[in-house]
Design a protein around this motif. Structure first.
Motif, PDB file in Angstrom:
ATOM      1  N   ILE A 158       0.841  -1.201   0.000  1.00  0.00           N
ATOM      2  CA  ILE A 158       0.000   0.000   0.000  1.00  0.00           C
ATOM      3  C   ILE A 158       0.876   1.251   0.000  1.00  0.00           C
ATOM      4  O   ILE A 158       0.621   2.208  -0.747  1.00  0.00           O
ATOM      5  N   ILE A 159       1.917   1.232   0.822  1.00  0.00           N
ATOM      6  CA  ILE A 159       2.830   2.368   0.886  1.00  0.00           C
ATOM      7  C   ILE A 159       3.495   2.591  -0.470  1.00  0.00           C
ATOM      8  O   ILE A 159       3.577   3.727  -0.959  1.00  0.00           O
ATOM      9  N   TYR A 160       3.964   1.521  -1.084  1.00  0.00           N
ATOM     10  CA  TYR A 160       4.690   1.640  -2.350  1.00  0.00           C
ATOM     11  C   TYR A 160       3.813   2.255  -3.442  1.00  0.00           C
ATOM     12  O   TYR A 160       4.232   3.178  -4.151  1.00  0.00           O
ATOM     13  N   VAL A 161       2.588   1.726  -3.588  1.00  0.00           N
ATOM     14  CA  VAL A 161       1.715   2.230  -4.646  1.00  0.00           C
ATOM     15  C   VAL A 161       1.339   3.684  -4.382  1.00  0.00           C
ATOM     16  O   VAL A 161       1.286   4.506  -5.311  1.00  0.00           O
ATOM     17  N   ALA A 162       1.104   4.035  -3.122  1.00  0.00           N
ATOM     18  CA  ALA A 162       0.773   5.424  -2.801  1.00  0.00           C
ATOM     19  C   ALA A 162       1.944   6.357  -3.123  1.00  0.00           C
ATOM     20  O   ALA A 162       1.748   7.450  -3.668  1.00  0.00           O
ATOM     21  N   VAL A 163       3.164   5.926  -2.809  1.00  0.00           N
ATOM     22  CA  VAL A 163       4.347   6.743  -3.119  1.00  0.00           C
ATOM     23  C   VAL A 163       4.505   6.887  -4.629  1.00  0.00           C
ATOM     24  O   VAL A 163       4.807   7.980  -5.134  1.00  0.00           O
ATOM     25  N   GLU A 164       4.314   5.801  -5.368  1.00  0.00           N
ATOM     26  CA  GLU A 164       4.358   5.876  -6.836  1.00  0.00           C
ATOM     27  C   GLU A 164       3.377   6.914  -7.370  1.00  0.00           C
ATOM     28  O   GLU A 164       3.691   7.687  -8.277  1.00  0.00           O
ATOM     29  N   ASN A 165       2.180   6.912  -6.807  1.00  0.00           N
ATOM     30  CA  ASN A 165       1.169   7.879  -7.253  1.00  0.00           C
ATOM     31  C   ASN A 165       1.637   9.317  -7.047  1.00  0.00           C
ATOM     32  O   ASN A 165       1.281  10.213  -7.817  1.00  0.00           O
ATOM     33  N   LEU A 166       2.439   9.529  -5.998  1.00  0.00           N
ATOM     34  CA  LEU A 166       2.869  10.881  -5.662  1.00  0.00           C
ATOM     35  C   LEU A 166       4.094  11.337  -6.449  1.00  0.00           C
ATOM     36  O   LEU A 166       4.240  12.533  -6.730  1.00  0.00           O
ATOM     37  N   VAL A 167       4.980  10.410  -6.818  1.00  0.00           N
ATOM     38  CA  VAL A 167       6.264  10.827  -7.389  1.00  0.00           C
ATOM     39  C   VAL A 167       6.406  10.526  -8.884  1.00  0.00           C
ATOM     40  O   VAL A 167       7.270  11.120  -9.552  1.00  0.00           O
ATOM     41  N   LEU A 168       5.596   9.626  -9.421  1.00  0.00           N
ATOM     42  CA  LEU A 168       5.730   9.272 -10.836  1.00  0.00           C
ATOM     43  C   LEU A 168       4.607   9.880 -11.662  1.00  0.00           C
ATOM     44  O   LEU A 168       3.457   9.928 -11.224  1.00  0.00           O
ATOM     45  N   ARG A 169       4.957  10.333 -12.857  1.00  0.00           N
ATOM     46  CA  ARG A 169       3.943  10.835 -13.780  1.00  0.00           C
ATOM     47  C   ARG A 169       3.398   9.735 -14.683  1.00  0.00           C
ATOM     48  O   ARG A 169       2.255   9.804 -15.124  1.00  0.00           O
ATOM     49  N   GLU A 170       4.227   8.744 -14.987  1.00  0.00           N
ATOM     50  CA  GLU A 170       3.805   7.616 -15.798  1.00  0.00           C
ATOM     51  C   GLU A 170       3.953   6.332 -14.999  1.00  0.00           C
ATOM     52  O   GLU A 170       4.862   6.208 -14.175  1.00  0.00           O
ATOM     53  N   HIS A 171       3.078   5.391 -15.279  1.00  0.00           N
ATOM     54  CA  HIS A 171       3.049   4.138 -14.512  1.00  0.00           C
ATOM     55  C   HIS A 171       3.028   2.963 -15.488  1.00  0.00           C
ATOM     56  O   HIS A 171       2.075   2.182 -15.535  1.00  0.00           O
ATOM     57  N   ARG A 172       4.106   2.860 -16.249  1.00  0.00           N
ATOM     58  CA  ARG A 172       4.172   1.854 -17.306  1.00  0.00           C
ATOM     59  C   ARG A 172       4.189   0.426 -16.772  1.00  0.00           C
ATOM     60  O   ARG A 172       3.747  -0.497 -17.439  1.00  0.00           O
ATOM     61  N   HIS A 173       4.737   0.253 -15.580  1.00  0.00           N
ATOM     62  CA  HIS A 173       4.881  -1.103 -15.037  1.00  0.00           C
ATOM     63  C   HIS A 173       3.845  -1.389 -13.956  1.00  0.00           C
ATOM     64  O   HIS A 173       4.032  -2.303 -13.161  1.00  0.00           O
ATOM     65  N   ARG A 174       2.766  -0.630 -13.920  1.00  0.00           N
ATOM     66  CA  ARG A 174       1.784  -0.797 -12.852  1.00  0.00           C
ATOM     67  C   ARG A 174       1.140  -2.185 -12.881  1.00  0.00           C
ATOM     68  O   ARG A 174       0.873  -2.766 -11.817  1.00  0.00           O
ATOM     69  N   ALA A 175       0.914  -2.751 -14.064  1.00  0.00           N
ATOM     70  CA  ALA A 175       0.316  -4.094 -14.132  1.00  0.00           C
ATOM     71  C   ALA A 175       1.231  -5.140 -13.495  1.00  0.00           C
ATOM     72  O   ALA A 175       0.771  -6.027 -12.763  1.00  0.00           O
ATOM     73  N   LEU A 176       2.550  -5.034 -13.759  1.00  0.00           N
ATOM     74  CA  LEU A 176       3.505  -5.969 -13.167  1.00  0.00           C
ATOM     75  C   LEU A 176       3.577  -5.783 -11.658  1.00  0.00           C
ATOM     76  O   LEU A 176       3.593  -6.768 -10.902  1.00  0.00           O
ATOM     77  N   ILE A 177       3.611  -4.536 -11.217  1.00  0.00           N
ATOM     78  CA  ILE A 177       3.650  -4.246  -9.788  1.00  0.00           C
ATOM     79  C   ILE A 177       2.393  -4.793  -9.104  1.00  0.00           C
ATOM     80  O   ILE A 177       2.456  -5.404  -8.029  1.00  0.00           O
ATOM     81  N   THR A 178       1.245  -4.587  -9.739  1.00  0.00           N
ATOM     82  CA  THR A 178      -0.009  -5.070  -9.177  1.00  0.00           C
ATOM     83  C   THR A 178      -0.012  -6.596  -9.084  1.00  0.00           C
ATOM     84  O   THR A 178      -0.500  -7.172  -8.101  1.00  0.00           O
ATOM     85  N   PHE A 179       0.554  -7.268 -10.094  1.00  0.00           N
ATOM     86  CA  PHE A 179       0.636  -8.729 -10.061  1.00  0.00           C
ATOM     87  C   PHE A 179       1.521  -9.198  -8.906  1.00  0.00           C
ATOM     88  O   PHE A 179       1.139 -10.098  -8.142  1.00  0.00           O
ATOM     89  N   LEU A 180       2.690  -8.596  -8.755  1.00  0.00           N
ATOM     90  CA  LEU A 180       3.620  -9.016  -7.699  1.00  0.00           C
ATOM     91  C   LEU A 180       3.013  -8.810  -6.318  1.00  0.00           C
ATOM     92  O   LEU A 180       3.110  -9.679  -5.445  1.00  0.00           O
ATOM     93  N   PHE A 181       2.374  -7.661  -6.122  1.00  0.00           N
ATOM     94  CA  PHE A 181       1.758  -7.417  -4.825  1.00  0.00           C
ATOM     95  C   PHE A 181       0.504  -8.262  -4.643  1.00  0.00           C
ATOM     96  O   PHE A 181       0.128  -8.587  -3.510  1.00  0.00           O
TER      97      PHE A 181
END
Length: 358
Positions: A253-276
């Motif tokens: 939860i912390i990681y995805v929230a931080v990504e939302n705050l610091v990244l403009r593009e989320h190209r690997h979000r599907a992979l991240i979502t799978f791993l988590f």
């Protein structure tokens, strides 16, 4: 099932982090049944992990680091004193007499059973074992009817005694069979504030419908893999591992929230979502194991997983329209992402500390 308060979903998500341990893995699941209204015989079954049993009695008799059926047989006197004597059962205010007890090692848990002769009257049990176990442990009382969904009755250190409902009186009697496991999965999603926080964090920058479907599918496939592997006994979670799984869920939860705050593009979000999603699947599995699958592994696994998916789909259906409306106003959307991500980050940080420190 009680109607879910959809309007309070976001408020509960952001304002109630203190009640968010969605998979209380520190569970003893017990079933108690009197043979009939006027019958003296009472049967009880308790399921728990080998790690939890080791906190009550020295279960590993041969000292090889694992608990075997031979260990349980050798520790029979210790089980009688450390478990059954610490869970006195009464009927009408009079003590029940224990006539037999046994211990069986299953694939992913230990099953303790006992028979009692009880006088007439309502059954009540005091779980003094909770005073020996670490804070946070609960005893959940479920139906003794095969396949029924456990009820909402539980005991903890603050309230260690339970009045045991008679036939047809418990909450578990309302739902039975495969539908009961589906209902349990639905309830777990709706009560699982940490899962909802993760899902919201993912959807905040999910993009179009196709991308959202990809993200949800990757999460679904991943948690189904680890949920199935654990429920079938291919992966074993003891108490310490479950605690770190819970901490890892908070970290996701912390990681995805931080990504939302610091990244403009989320190209690997599907992979991240799978791993988590793999991590969250272990969390689902700890809940399922805590309720005692017994011999209904396939029915319980399929039904619970289906309930989780249905609940997840309902949440997405509710959240997606307002999020799509926000995306049409980029400035407002950016502000909402920042505010909600900060709130989710704070909640994830709280859960991380709470679970890591145990």
């Amino acid at each position: 099932m009680t109607k879910f308060p959809w309007g309070a979903l976001l408020a509960g998500l952001l304002l109630l982090p203190s009640g968010a341990s969605a998979h209380d893995a520190d569970i003893l699941y017990t079933q108690v049944r009197r043979a009939g209204p006027a019958e003296a015989e009472v049967r009880q079954v308790v399921t728990l992990t080998a790690g939890t049993l080791g906190l009550l009695v020295p279960a590993d008799a041969d000292g090889d680091g694992t608990v075997s059926q031979a260990d349980l047989d050798a520790r029979r006197p210790s089980l009688e004193v450390g478990v059954w004597d610490a869970m006195p059962l009464t009927a009408g205010g009079q003590p029940c007499a224990r006539t037999s007890h046994a211990a069986l090692l299953r694939q992913t848990f230990v099953e303790l059973s006992a028979s009692f002769t009880c006088p007439e009257g309502p059954l009540q049990q005091r779980y003094a074992v909770l005073s020996v176990l670490p804070a946070g442990y609960r005893v959940i009382l479920g139906s003794a009817v095969e396949g029924e969904m456990p009820g909402a009755l539980f005991a903890d250190a603050a309230q260690p005694s339970l009045a045991i409902p008679g036939p047809g009186q418990g909450a578990s009697s309302a739902v039975s069979g495969f539908g009961g496991w589906v209902g349990l999965g639905l309830r777990h999603i709706f009560e699982g504030v940490d899962h909802l926080a993760f899902l919201l964090a993912v959807l905040l920058v999910g993009g179009g419908l196709k991308r959202v479907l990809l993200l949800v599918t990757s999460f679904t496939v991943a948690h189904s893999i680890t949920l199935g592997a654990t429920a079938l006994g291919w992966v074993v979670l003891d108490g310490d591992r479950v605690r770190w799984v819970e901490a890892a869920i908070a970290a996701s939860i912390i990681y995805v929230a931080v990504e939302n705050l610091v990244l403009r593009e989320h190209r690997h979000r599907a992979l991240i979502t799978f791993l988590f999603g793999l991590v969250h699947g272990f969390g689902f599995a700890s809940v399922l194991a805590g309720y005692g699958l017994g011999d209904s592994v396939v029915k319980g696994l399929v039904g619970f997983n289906l309930g989780v998916e249905l609940g997840q789909a309902l949440v997405v259906v509710v959240l997606l329209p307002p999020l799509r409306m926000l995306q049409r106003r980029p400035a407002v959307h950016r502000g909402a992402v920042r505010v909600l991500s900060v709130c989710i980050l704070a909640a994830g940080g709280y859960w991380m500390v709470e679970r890591a420190l145990g």
